[in-house]
Design a protein around this motif. Sequence first.
Motif, short mmCIF file in Angstrom:
data_model
loop_
_atom_site.label_atom_id
_atom_site.label_comp_id
_atom_site.label_asym_id
_atom_site.label_seq_id
_atom_site.Cartn_x
_atom_site.Cartn_y
_atom_site.Cartn_z
N ASP A 468 0.83 -1.21 0.00
CA ASP A 468 0.00 0.00 0.00
C ASP A 468 0.85 1.25 0.00
O ASP A 468 0.52 2.25 -0.66
N ARG A 471 2.10 1.84 -3.47
CA ARG A 471 1.02 2.33 -4.33
C ARG A 471 0.78 3.82 -4.10
O ARG A 471 0.59 4.59 -5.07
N LEU A 486 3.64 -1.20 -12.38
CA LEU A 486 2.48 -1.33 -11.50
C LEU A 486 1.20 -1.36 -12.34
O LEU A 486 0.28 -0.56 -12.15
N GLN A 489 -2.32 -2.32 -10.47
CA GLN A 489 -2.87 -1.32 -9.55
C GLN A 489 -3.43 -0.11 -10.27
O GLN A 489 -4.34 0.54 -9.79
#
Length: 622
Positions: A468, A471, A486, A489
């Motif tokens: 997290d 991200r 990524l 995501q």
Amino acid sequence: MLPTQAESVIKNIIREIGQECAAHGEIVSETLVAFMVKAVVLDPSNGFNMDRTLKKGDVQKLVKLCVTRLLDSKNPSLDTIKMQVYFDMNYTSREEFLEEHHRVVESRLISVSREITDSRACIREELESLYRKIVSYVLLRSGLGSPTDIKIVREATAALQSVFPQAELGTFLTLSKKDRERQLKELTMIVTGIRLFNRDCGKGGEGIDDLPAILQETIPATTQHVDSQLEVVQDQAYRYTAILEKVAKNPLLSQELQPYMLKEALYNVRQYEFFLQIILSDIITCAQEVEMMIKQLGAQLEQLKFTVKSKTAVPTSQVFPIFIALSNLWTSFQDEIVLISILSNLTTHLEPFLGTHELFFPEKVMQALLDGVTVKTDVCRMKEHIEERVNLADFRNLEWLFPETTANFEKLLIQYRGFCAYTFATTDGLLLPGNPAIGILKHKEKYYTFNTRDAAYSFAENPENYVDKIREKAKKNAELIQLLELHQQFETLIPNSQMKEVDKHYIKPIAKCESSTQTDTHLLPPTIVRAYEWNEWELRRKAIKLANLRRKVTHSVQTDLSHMRRENCSQVYPSKDASTQSMREASSQVPRPQIYIAGFRGDHTKTTYEVKVNLTRAIDET
């Protein structure tokens, strides 16, 4: 908001941002503006809610933020995004490059081909003009010389006449359009093969470049150039990493160096490094293909020389396939020339996206920042912790992969492009290469590497927490989405060049272990369908038989010999006793009728008289 309305609003925003940038003297592509709009909306510090419809004030704020970022020419982050957008728009796979090149060549030949296939020449002058057009088409399609050079045209005409004399134009004109196009392509390949063979024999080949020699000279030069660029950019990345590693250990130094945007500069050079590695890999593939084709070309020419030798006439069935094979090989050489040219130009156009480094980090500044710092390469960092290893006994509920227990260890797709996830999350974005030898953590079908064993242990305690954090960091620096891959995501920001690769990212590890199995013979019943029939005529016969049965009536008979062969059953209601009762008992009896007939036996007379006598008693007499 409806999808069509939302799309219209986004297009208007992109158009307005482009106009604003153009008014300030900066021309930006719509792709770059669209990427920047999504990046600004993703950044939580800008305060945009993805689930809420944009109001007029939000749109104005979004336009202002995007224009400000796009006009910031002294920002390594913007340079990285521009580099990613440029690479995404100009790079594709080897197969798609060649497919596009062939499509362009075909489009250029459409007009010439149409003039030949649509021709209805009848008189001599028209037929001669048509033959000259065929020669021009052969030269243009083969790419072996200019159709305006007299010597080249004469050589091509002589080669064409040897396989397709002008007298055969009448037969050619009777063909359909599709057959004409097919024959034109076949003639081009045969003429190309003849000219290449004549060039090898020293009897022709006017205007034909020595493509194998050119490629053998160009590929090493291009490889050397890309290698030198890669070496320079890796040296820059190592120096930025060393400085940032020093800053991570000293918070006070971090505040002093914040205006320098060291991390953004590191992301910039790392992204450039990965693009150069992709280009270098394609160049190496080209070198391998060229090496193989040179051997094939030599073998085909030797075979052709052996077939022809000193013969005055050779069957076309023997030489034409070799001429066509030579033509196809030469076309492949031309494709490799185009590929090398595209990759070389791509490398050249990526270099300007590194311009901010000289501005922010001249050599004097770098030397000052590197004072007392040891610069380490990625290989050196891995060797420092080569002996460290995750102990499987410490993690009973987690799966760790090692080289000796996983067959496809080198092919596993490591998250964050192989960088240490723990270090990136805990140091606010420092990129340190992970060491797979320590152990690869498998978590939710994804694989993570770490630069030290301590980092691996810390990450394994709570993987989701660090995922997290990464991200959220990527939302603030949009260039990290492509740099660290990524894709899952942030699906809205997947580059076009990587859309097809998303499904290929899932490579499951193949665990290695010693095991043995034993199975029963014929464990499962056979699955052979005895009624299967492969012969279509047999199937047709069965179909006709079934169709005829629909019009038949079935009869059945039962004989003395067969009536006992089957069992029948029926169901009846059982009999029951029943009685009635009347008011009184009564009975009646009627007299028995007694009637006699006399005279049946006749008499002495010829006429017979019958007498009927009723002797039945009356009812009241009984």
